[in-house]
Write a protein that holds these residues in place. Structure first.
Motif, PDB file in Angstrom:
ATOM      1  N   VAL A 216       0.826  -1.205   0.000  1.00  0.00           N
ATOM      2  CA  VAL A 216       0.000   0.000   0.000  1.00  0.00           C
ATOM      3  C   VAL A 216       0.861   1.255   0.000  1.00  0.00           C
ATOM      4  N   SER A 217       0.458   2.232  -0.793  1.00  0.00           N
ATOM      5  CA  SER A 217       1.080   3.556  -0.784  1.00  0.00           C
ATOM      6  C   SER A 217      -0.021   4.610  -0.810  1.00  0.00           C
ATOM      7  N   ASP A 218       0.316   5.824  -0.381  1.00  0.00           N
ATOM      8  CA  ASP A 218      -0.690   6.889  -0.306  1.00  0.00           C
ATOM      9  C   ASP A 218      -1.233   7.259  -1.683  1.00  0.00           C
ATOM     10  N   GLY A 228       3.702   0.869  -8.438  1.00  0.00           N
ATOM     11  CA  GLY A 228       2.783   0.271  -7.475  1.00  0.00           C
ATOM     12  C   GLY A 228       1.454   0.996  -7.481  1.00  0.00           C
ATOM     13  N   ILE A 229       0.359   0.251  -7.595  1.00  0.00           N
ATOM     14  CA  ILE A 229      -0.958   0.893  -7.670  1.00  0.00           C
ATOM     15  C   ILE A 229      -1.923   0.382  -6.600  1.00  0.00           C
ATOM     16  N   ASP A 230      -1.390  -0.175  -5.500  1.00  0.00           N
ATOM     17  CA  ASP A 230      -2.260  -0.532  -4.372  1.00  0.00           C
ATOM     18  C   ASP A 230      -2.382   0.690  -3.476  1.00  0.00           C
ATOM     19  N   THR A 231      -3.519   1.361  -3.540  1.00  0.00           N
ATOM     20  CA  THR A 231      -3.737   2.566  -2.741  1.00  0.00           C
ATOM     21  C   THR A 231      -4.663   2.300  -1.551  1.00  0.00           C
ATOM     22  N   ALA A 235      -9.600   0.437   2.940  1.00  0.00           N
ATOM     23  CA  ALA A 235      -9.643   1.382   4.048  1.00  0.00           C
ATOM     24  C   ALA A 235      -9.735   2.832   3.609  1.00  0.00           C
ATOM     25  N   THR A 236      -9.127   3.161   2.465  1.00  0.00           N
ATOM     26  CA  THR A 236      -9.068   4.560   2.029  1.00  0.00           C
ATOM     27  C   THR A 236     -10.217   4.960   1.118  1.00  0.00           C
ATOM     28  N   GLY A 237     -10.867   3.969   0.515  1.00  0.00           N
ATOM     29  CA  GLY A 237     -11.889   4.278  -0.477  1.00  0.00           C
ATOM     30  C   GLY A 237     -11.324   4.629  -1.831  1.00  0.00           C
ATOM     31  N   ASN A 238     -10.015   4.466  -1.998  1.00  0.00           N
ATOM     32  CA  ASN A 238      -9.358   4.855  -3.252  1.00  0.00           C
ATOM     33  C   ASN A 238      -8.823   3.620  -3.962  1.00  0.00           C
ATOM     34  N   LEU A 239      -9.543   3.168  -4.965  1.00  0.00           N
ATOM     35  CA  LEU A 239      -9.122   2.057  -5.812  1.00  0.00           C
ATOM     36  C   LEU A 239      -8.551   2.645  -7.095  1.00  0.00           C
ATOM     37  N   THR A 240      -7.379   2.161  -7.496  1.00  0.00           N
ATOM     38  CA  THR A 240      -6.628   2.796  -8.578  1.00  0.00           C
ATOM     39  C   THR A 240      -6.398   1.835  -9.738  1.00  0.00           C
ATOM     40  N   GLY A 260     -14.957   6.148   6.376  1.00  0.00           N
ATOM     41  CA  GLY A 260     -14.360   4.911   5.892  1.00  0.00           C
ATOM     42  C   GLY A 260     -13.025   5.101   5.233  1.00  0.00           C
ATOM     43  N   ALA A 261     -12.576   6.336   5.068  1.00  0.00           N
ATOM     44  CA  ALA A 261     -11.281   6.597   4.448  1.00  0.00           C
ATOM     45  C   ALA A 261     -10.272   6.965   5.520  1.00  0.00           C
ATOM     46  N   ARG A 262      -9.079   6.384   5.440  1.00  0.00           N
ATOM     47  CA  ARG A 262      -8.010   6.758   6.353  1.00  0.00           C
ATOM     48  C   ARG A 262      -6.690   6.609   5.643  1.00  0.00           C
ATOM     49  N   SER A 263      -5.646   7.139   6.200  1.00  0.00           N
ATOM     50  CA  SER A 263      -4.350   7.172   5.521  1.00  0.00           C
ATOM     51  C   SER A 263      -3.884   5.780   5.192  1.00  0.00           C
ATOM     52  N   ALA A 264      -3.409   5.596   3.935  1.00  0.00           N
ATOM     53  CA  ALA A 264      -2.866   4.301   3.540  1.00  0.00           C
ATOM     54  C   ALA A 264      -1.628   3.958   4.346  1.00  0.00           C
ATOM     55  N   ALA A 265      -0.993   4.950   4.946  1.00  0.00           N
ATOM     56  CA  ALA A 265       0.232   4.700   5.704  1.00  0.00           C
ATOM     57  C   ALA A 265      -0.010   3.782   6.884  1.00  0.00           C
TER      58      ALA A 265
END
Length: 270
Positions: A216-218, A228-231, A235-240, A260-265
């Motif tokens: 996972v990356s931000d 890398g495209i796992d965002t 947890a973040t709501g961001n599918l890339t 439902g969104a939080r930092s990918a970190a």
């Protein structure tokens, strides 16, 4: 400096930009992890983008980890199975979470089920109709037996048939990455699904730009030798997704925010 002068003095020529074959357009989607809502949204954006760009032989690649953590793993598997049955241009790569589910179903010992549920498998079991009461009351063996009954055989067969990698033009699509210095055809299945540090920290030329998920990356993690495209969609709501045509490269996402969104970190796990 002009190319003629570079050749005259024996200097290295600039590398040609990475590309896919002429007339082809490729989209690859990162780790979905049970977020059917995000997958449907991203598929709509991909279809609109594909239509707007004009005629091409389009391919769609899923980079693995369709399941676990999110609430609709069964729905995601069914959606991808239906897409693959309807269209010849769908490719699906095996992720480590698919491997964990299959191991949990096949193993005669409870440890494989324990490892699976510790890494998001609970949500997958519930999506296949195991109730909260059954989950809370069941032993690891009970849960394995319930899962064997509730997960349809054709889902198990589909997840067991996923590809280890896909190579198109100057790009190699895998779930986790590759072991540097090892030829693609000699990569171990474990490395393709699980590798992190040795691959992520490598600066060497792999012979292809490796497009991967798993870590996972931000935002999109674009490096000279990998993308890398796992965002952290679950947890973040961001599918890339990445899009590729000729030497062009672009990105589409669901750009999650709010509840439902939080930092990918803070969501990097197995």
């Amino acid at each position: 400096m002009a190319l003629s002068l570079l050749r005259r003095f024996g200097l290295p020529l600039p590398a040609a930009p990475s590309s896919v074959p002429e007339g082809e357009r490729v989209y690859a989607i990162g780790d979905v992890h049970g977020r059917l809502d995000l997958l449907d949204r991203l598929l709509e954006r991909i279809e609109a983008d594909d239509a707007a760009r004009g005629p091409a032989r389009s391919q769609l690649i899923f980079l693995g980890d369709l399941i676990d953590r999110g609430p609709q793993s069964r729905g995601v598997v069914e959606r991808v199975m239906r897409l693959k049955a309807e269209r010849p241009n769908i490719r699906v790569i095996a992720g480590n979470h698919e491997e964990m589910l299959l191991a949990a179903l096949r193993s005669e010992r409870g440890e494989a089920m324990r490892f699976f549920i510790q890494n998001g498998g609970r949500e997958t079991l519930l999506s296949y109709g195991i109730t909260e009461a059954e989950y809370e009351a069941g032993t690891l063996t009970d849960l394995r037996d319930l899962a064997r009954r509730r997960v349809p055989a054709h889902h198990v067969a589909f997840l067991g048939s996923l590809e280890p990698y896909v190579a198109i033009g100057d790009y190699l699509f895998v779930h986790a990455g590759i072991r540097p210095g090892v030829a693609v055809e000699e990569q171990s299945p474990s490395d393709l699904k699980w590798i992190r540090g040795e691959f992520l920290n490598s600066k060497r030329d792999h012979g292809s730009i490796v497009v991967h998920g798993h870590t996972v990356s931000d935002g999109v993690d674009e490096q000279p030798n990998r993308i890398g495209i796992d965002t952290g969609a679950f947890a973040t709501g961001n599918l890339t997704a990445i899009g590729l045509e000729s030497s062009e490269r672009w990105y589409l996402s669901t750009a999650g925010s709010g509840a439902g969104a939080r930092s990918a970190a803070i969501v990097q796990q197995v």
